[in-house]
Write an enzyme that holds these catalytic residues in place. Sequence first.
Site, mmCIF file in Angstrom:
data_model
loop_
_atom_site.group_PDB
_atom_site.id
_atom_site.type_symbol
_atom_site.label_atom_id
_atom_site.label_comp_id
_atom_site.label_asym_id
_atom_site.label_seq_id
_atom_site.Cartn_x
_atom_site.Cartn_y
_atom_site.Cartn_z
ATOM 1 N N GLY A 1 70.666 6.225 49.177
ATOM 2 C CA GLY A 1 69.518 5.463 49.646
ATOM 3 C C GLY A 1 69.965 4.212 50.361
ATOM 4 O O GLY A 1 71.102 3.747 50.209
ATOM 5 N N GLU A 2 69.053 3.672 51.147
ATOM 6 C CA GLU A 2 69.347 2.471 51.916
ATOM 7 C C GLU A 2 68.148 1.542 51.866
ATOM 8 O O GLU A 2 67.029 1.933 52.175
ATOM 9 C CB GLU A 2 69.666 2.842 53.364
ATOM 10 C CG GLU A 2 70.085 1.664 54.217
ATOM 11 C CD GLU A 2 70.584 2.115 55.580
ATOM 12 O OE1 GLU A 2 71.028 1.244 56.358
ATOM 13 O OE2 GLU A 2 70.521 3.321 55.871
ATOM 14 N N GLY B 1 66.791 -2.833 52.256
ATOM 15 C CA GLY B 1 66.914 -3.941 53.182
ATOM 16 C C GLY B 1 68.209 -4.706 53.035
ATOM 17 O O GLY B 1 68.602 -5.446 53.930
ATOM 18 N N ARG C 1 73.344 -0.276 51.019
ATOM 19 C CA ARG C 1 73.300 1.152 50.759
ATOM 20 C C ARG C 1 73.848 1.475 49.372
ATOM 21 O O ARG C 1 74.669 0.746 48.824
ATOM 22 C CB ARG C 1 74.119 1.895 51.810
ATOM 23 C CG ARG C 1 73.583 1.706 53.221
ATOM 24 C CD ARG C 1 74.487 2.366 54.243
ATOM 25 N NE ARG C 1 73.969 2.172 55.604
ATOM 26 C CZ ARG C 1 74.582 2.586 56.703
ATOM 27 N NH1 ARG C 1 75.734 3.219 56.604
ATOM 28 N NH2 ARG C 1 74.047 2.371 57.882
ATOM 29 N N ASP D 1 60.117 -7.245 41.785
ATOM 30 C CA ASP D 1 59.908 -6.332 42.916
ATOM 31 C C ASP D 1 59.611 -4.929 42.423
ATOM 32 O O ASP D 1 60.184 -3.952 42.893
ATOM 33 C CB ASP D 1 61.134 -6.347 43.834
ATOM 34 C CG ASP D 1 60.836 -5.736 45.214
ATOM 35 O OD1 ASP D 1 59.640 -5.705 45.596
ATOM 36 O OD2 ASP D 1 61.779 -5.297 45.892
#
Length: 362
Positions: A74-75, A77, A80, A194
Amino acid sequence: MSCFPCFSSKRSNSRKDTGPTAVVRDSEFENPVPKNQTDAIPNDTGNANISAKTFTFRELASATKNFRPDYLLGEGGFGRVYKGSLENSGQTVAIKQLDRNGFQGNKEFLAEVSKLSQLHHQNLVNLIGYCADGDQRLLVFEYIPNGSVEDHLFDLSDGKKPLNWYTRMKIAYGCAQCLEYLHETVNPPVIYRDLKTSKLLLDADFNPKLSDPGFARPGPMGDLMGTYGYSAPECTNTANLSVKSDVYSFGVLMLELITGRRVVDTTKPTNEQNLVTWAAPMFKDQKRYHELVDPLIEGDFPAKDLNQIVAVAAMCLQEEASVRPLMADVVVTLSFLTNPGPGSLFHSLPLPPEGGGAAAHE
């Protein structure tokens, strides 16, 4: 709302709403192994209190075949995350690189890793180890094979079946338990800050696990406001984080589980693009609660449980932070909604195809 009879936890006043710690942030990706990379952590970094394992950069580069593109999970902001296999044990892990500009040096980084290494909960992704070689900053986590809640709610490709009602309640309950642990057991409290469906991962049995929490530094910092749509009103207006900010985000996540809708969806009509705004009028009329339910559930849910779960979400989404419940209260309520009664169509879901897993850790 007045229909919230189960909010009676004796722990409700046991902890204040504030108490943030410091941020561990994600990083930009660096691929090649530096020629002058050292394999040892300097002796003055103060890592004696870290319970996690120490790795060299070369070990982690080897585990990912030098960060090959097909190992990418996954990547986000800030960087990675790669799937890797530890050479000595063969254990599959998720390896995340951190922004080397986010810390003043090894001492600051290791102080934050020490805090992260002390967090242990069945619904929290486990930190296995870290790397602080030279200017490299990497974290090694357990690999979660079944992807994120986001994957299973909004992407039903590759033969995935929709999550049924009780699986969704199981996910909400596990997430609530983890937040209760971070808010009321950890000292000082950790504000997750978050929370969203992409950060909530699922193991092989569909048990939820929150990926590593960001430690929130105190003060009005713009990068602490979280993701648009999930952030509480006080974060957007003042960046005034508290545990009640997490409660609001949890309410949004619950609403996504109930409705199967994204928190923001620009493909829908204008008045339906913001999930919370669309749902708010229905909170006031119990006769409309059924309109909130994801059509993919096909009506297979207990009406009385729906009434209670919508009430929980509505309380978590109160504009005023002081009115929102503590996660201990939410856990008490959800504990009664996670087990199917006799005759319910509760079944385990199939695993995704090989290679479909991900460890978001964004």
